[in-house]
Design a protein around this motif. Structure first.
Motif, PDB file in Angstrom:
ATOM      1  N   VAL A 617       0.856  -1.186   0.000  1.00  0.00           N
ATOM      2  CA  VAL A 617       0.000   0.000   0.000  1.00  0.00           C
ATOM      3  C   VAL A 617       0.893   1.236   0.000  1.00  0.00           C
ATOM      4  O   VAL A 617       1.750   1.387   0.888  1.00  0.00           O
ATOM      5  N   ARG A 625      -3.124   5.641   4.960  1.00  0.00           N
ATOM      6  CA  ARG A 625      -2.255   4.466   4.866  1.00  0.00           C
ATOM      7  C   ARG A 625      -2.587   3.460   5.973  1.00  0.00           C
ATOM      8  O   ARG A 625      -2.665   2.251   5.734  1.00  0.00           O
ATOM      9  N   LYS A 629      -4.326  -0.260   5.347  1.00  0.00           N
ATOM     10  CA  LYS A 629      -3.563  -1.399   5.867  1.00  0.00           C
ATOM     11  C   LYS A 629      -4.410  -2.209   6.838  1.00  0.00           C
ATOM     12  O   LYS A 629      -4.397  -3.457   6.814  1.00  0.00           O
ATOM     13  N   VAL A 639       0.533  -7.179   4.648  1.00  0.00           N
ATOM     14  CA  VAL A 639       0.542  -5.818   4.097  1.00  0.00           C
ATOM     15  C   VAL A 639       1.854  -5.119   4.430  1.00  0.00           C
ATOM     16  O   VAL A 639       2.335  -5.176   5.578  1.00  0.00           O
ATOM     17  N   ALA A 641       3.135  -1.202   4.041  1.00  0.00           N
ATOM     18  CA  ALA A 641       2.690   0.168   3.755  1.00  0.00           C
ATOM     19  C   ALA A 641       3.890   1.079   3.611  1.00  0.00           C
ATOM     20  O   ALA A 641       4.807   1.072   4.457  1.00  0.00           O
TER      21      ALA A 641
END
Length: 740
Positions: A617, A625, A629, A639, A641
């Motif tokens: 991301v 963000r 996430k 994930v 970020a």
């Protein structure tokens, strides 16, 4: 003694007298013999003379007379009988010829007199022809002067130059002592001396316009001789001289008050100027007819030139006014463009700024909803989600309405399943209707095509809005939804005469009717329903929600789809029927690009967990963000970020399956990341799916994302269910069929 044949003289001859007679007879004979020679020469040279034989006869008579006088010379002395016989013969012949000539002259003299009469007639005709030729030459000279004066007068369209040139050219052509022009004043009660040839009088002198002499001139279009002592003719200093003749002629003046269509140019009350022309003083010269005609023609030409000048002046004023208006319009256009740009920039920023917190609220609320909650907490979370969704819908409505008003909103045409659209709308509305214990029925005609070309998203938005209003304002009863292909008799609506659909083989018109048994509407309040930020009473109740934009936006969307929408109701408490018609294309006949239809995965068939799915991301906003996430981690994703483009390109590996790039505010970073990822992973199997997260509904954003190779666009705010649907569609189809 021999006999003598001589004739004795009857009287004694005086020798001196005889000598003179002898000489005279000789010269007479000589003269008689010379005349025939001259007649012969005349006859020879005059081939057209009609009496040549008479001249020959007259010549013979003269020759015989001459011969008689010549023979007579021998009779002055003693002569023989032979001389006497010859003399007698000559006299007899002379007598015969002279008698014949006299008789002939009796017949010839009347002819000669008639010839003389014709000669006099021809002389008179020749004189008349000379006079006519003189008149023609005078007219030609007048015409030449008129052409010359007309050329000089019309060589300019300046009014002052025209009038001054007229006086100068008339003075030079007619050898005038003075020439002046009297113009009417603004009041129209006086004539003012405006132009003179030699400036002998000061300009500005005025005379009353009602003078009998002026009225006489103004009453005719001919040049009129006036007295040299009249007020308009006193243009020369007083002195001892015999004034020359003076003529005056009117000059029509065209007055343009404005430019009109029906009666252009507008003629006000007839106004004339007065032109005065004076011949030189102490001169016997008088005005000739051709000179007066010249003056009249020039006056008419001046009137025409002045009318052209007046039109030009009015045109120049109109042009200046138009230029000023154009400058003002250009300034207004620039200000409007600046305002539109400012509004668009403001909307783009507000769109991003409003959707970002809404994204956090809806995402976190949806995450909270899936945790263990008490009934009271779950009710509060559901209220938060409903309010957030309502606010998100209001934001979408405001942005859509803004784009509709400035014409920047365009339909996203594509192929979609029309039957599935109605079933999906029914599934979305049924839970809400069941709470209010309303029954909903859907009726699709057998001739309704399964697939169609159009803007599925906007059609769904209109349908949900209309059906949602029916549910909202119905406390009990039922709601029926029917859809069918509109026939010709169902296309026209007498309340909308401007709607004129044209059937074709490439498209059809879909007619949708939503009938409810709700509160109903006053017929006079129906037009207010399609006005933005307006709600009709008594529909606005404490239980109703919305900003009054729904039907206004629906009307704009339907108009974009070349259709018409209206509402029918018999009054309060009698329910209502919403009807709208939209134009859709046939997939087999339309030239629109057709996207492959992929059925959406129902919510109960979507995977609930994406454990082990590696996702990256990229979002420069820490809150956004963190929220994105959190959604992905809740679905079991692994994930990573990041907050910058360089870091995103650096950390993405072939193990990552999906990359979410935030593109709420369009910029080069998001698109640059997509391009760099394509360059980094040249093989399609190694490259992850690239999806844009944006709060901007502009079609250009979607086109730019598609241009740089992204696999889909997801519109914020995003809930858990929405994210689950996005991941499922990516993993199943390899792309997002439409913007989520």
């Amino acid at each position: 003694m021999e006999a003598c044949n001589c004739i004795e003289p009857q009287w004694p001859a005086d020798e001196l007298l005889m000598k003179y007679q002898y000489i005279s007879d000789f010269f007479i004979a000589l003269a008689y013999f010379s005349i025939p020679l001259e007649l012969i020469y005349f006859v020879k040279k005059s081939a057209v003379f009609p009496y040549r034989w008479v001249l020959v006869q007259f010549g013979a008579f003269i020759v015989l007379c001459g011969a008689t006088h010549l023979i007579n010379l021998w009779t002055f002395t003693t002569h023989s009988r032979t001389v006497a016989v010859v003399m007698t013969t000559a006299k007899i012949l002379t007598a015969v010829v002279s008698c014949a000539t006299a008789l002939m002259l009796v017949h010839i003299i009347p002819d000669l007199l008639s010839v003389k009469t014709r000669e006099l007639f021809l002389k008179n005709k020749a004189a008349e022809l000379d006079r006519e030729m003189g008149l023609i030459r005078t007219q030609e000279e007048t015409g030449r002067h008129v052409r010359m004066l007309t050329h000089e007068i019309r060589s300019t369209l300046d009014r002052h130059t025209i009038l001054k040139t007229t006086l100068v050219e008339l003075g030079r052509t007619l050898s005038l002592e003075e020439c002046a022009l009297w113009m009417p004043t603004r009041t129209g009660l006086e004539l003012q001396l405006s132009y003179t040839l030699h400036h002998q009088n000061p300009v500005g002198f005025t005379v009353p316009i009602q003078l009998p002499m002026i009225n006489q001139v103004f009453s005719t279009n001919r040049a009129v001789k006036i007295s040299p002592s009249s007020p308009v003719a006193r243009l020369r200093p007083s002195g001892k001289y015999m004034p020359g003749e003076v003529v005056a002629v009117r000059v029509p003046l065209l007055h343009l008050s404005n430019f009109q269509i029906n009666d252009w140019p507008e003629l006000s009350t007839k106004r004339y100027a007065l032109m005065v022309l004076m011949l030189p003083s102490d001169s016997a010269r008088q005005w000739h007819v051709h000179e007066l005609e010249l003056v009249e023609v020039v006056a008419d030409q001046v009137a025409v030139a002045l009318s052209h000048a007046a039109i030009l002046e009015e045109s120049m004023r109109a042009r200046d006014l138009l230029m000023q208006q154009n400058v003002a319009l250009d300034l207004a256009r620039r200000e409007a463009e600046t305002a539109v740009r400012a509004r668009n920039d403001f909307l783009a920023v507000m769109n991003h700024e409003m959707r970002t917190p809404m994204h956090a609220i809806i995402a976190l609320s949806s995450l909270l909803q899936e945790t263990e909650l008490t009934p009271e907490q779950r009710l509060m979370v559901e209220t938060i989600l409903k309010s957030s969704n309502l606010l998100a819908a209001l934001i979408n409505d405001v942005l859509d309405l803004s784009k509709l008003e400035d014409g920047s909103l365009q339909l996203d045409m594509g192929t979609f399943n029309l039957h599935a659209l109605f079933r999906e709308a029914l599934n979305l509305i049924k839970p809400i209707a069941s709470v209010k214990k309303l029954s909903i029925t859907l009726s699709l005609s057998s001739d309704l095509p399964e697939y169609a070309i159009g803007d599925e998203k906007r059609l769904m938005q209109v349908l949900l809005n209309v059906v949602g209003n029916a549910v909202k304002f119905s406390k009990e009863g039922s709601i029926s939804i029917s859809a069918f292909v509109a026939k010709s008799e169902y296309l026209r609506d007498p309340r909308a005469p401007e709607f004129f659909p044209i059937p074709s083989d490439n498209h059809f018109y879909l007619r949708i009717q939503v009938k409810d048994t709700g509160l109903g509407i006053n017929p006079q309040d129906i037009p207010k329903l399609f006005t933005k930020f307006a709600q009709s009473q008594p529909l606005t109740t404490k239980n109703s929600s919305g900003g009054g934009l729904g039907l206004a936006i629906c009307k704009r969307f339907v108009n974009l789809m070349e259709g018409q929408i209206w509402i029918e109701s018999e009054g309060l408490g009698k329910g209502s029927t919403a009807i709208f018609i939209v134009k859709l294309g046939f997939p087999g006949h339309s030239n629109e690009s057709r996207l492959p239809f992929v059925p959406k995965v129902p919510g109960n068939h979507m995977p609930t967990n994406f454990s082990g799915l590696k996702v990256v991301v990229m979002d420069d906003n820490s809150v956004g963000r963190m929220v994105t996430k959190g959604l992905l981690m809740h679905l079991g994703c692994d994930v990573l970020a990041v907050g910058s483009a360089d870091e995103c390109v650096r950390v993405v590996t072939p193990e990552h399956k999906v990359v979410f790039l935030d593109a709420s505010v369009p910029g080069a970073d998001t698109y640059e990341v997509a391009v760099r990822l394509h360059e980094k992973f040249s093989k399609r199997l190694d490259r992850p799916f690239i999806v844009a997260l944006t709060g901007n509904t502009d079609r250009m954003v979607k086109e730019n994302c598609s241009r740089v190779g992204m696999d889909g666009v997801v519109l914020k705010p995003i809930s858990v269910d929405k994210m689950r649907s996005v991941l499922s569609e990516l993993l199943e189809h390899g792309f997002l069929v439409e913007s989520q």
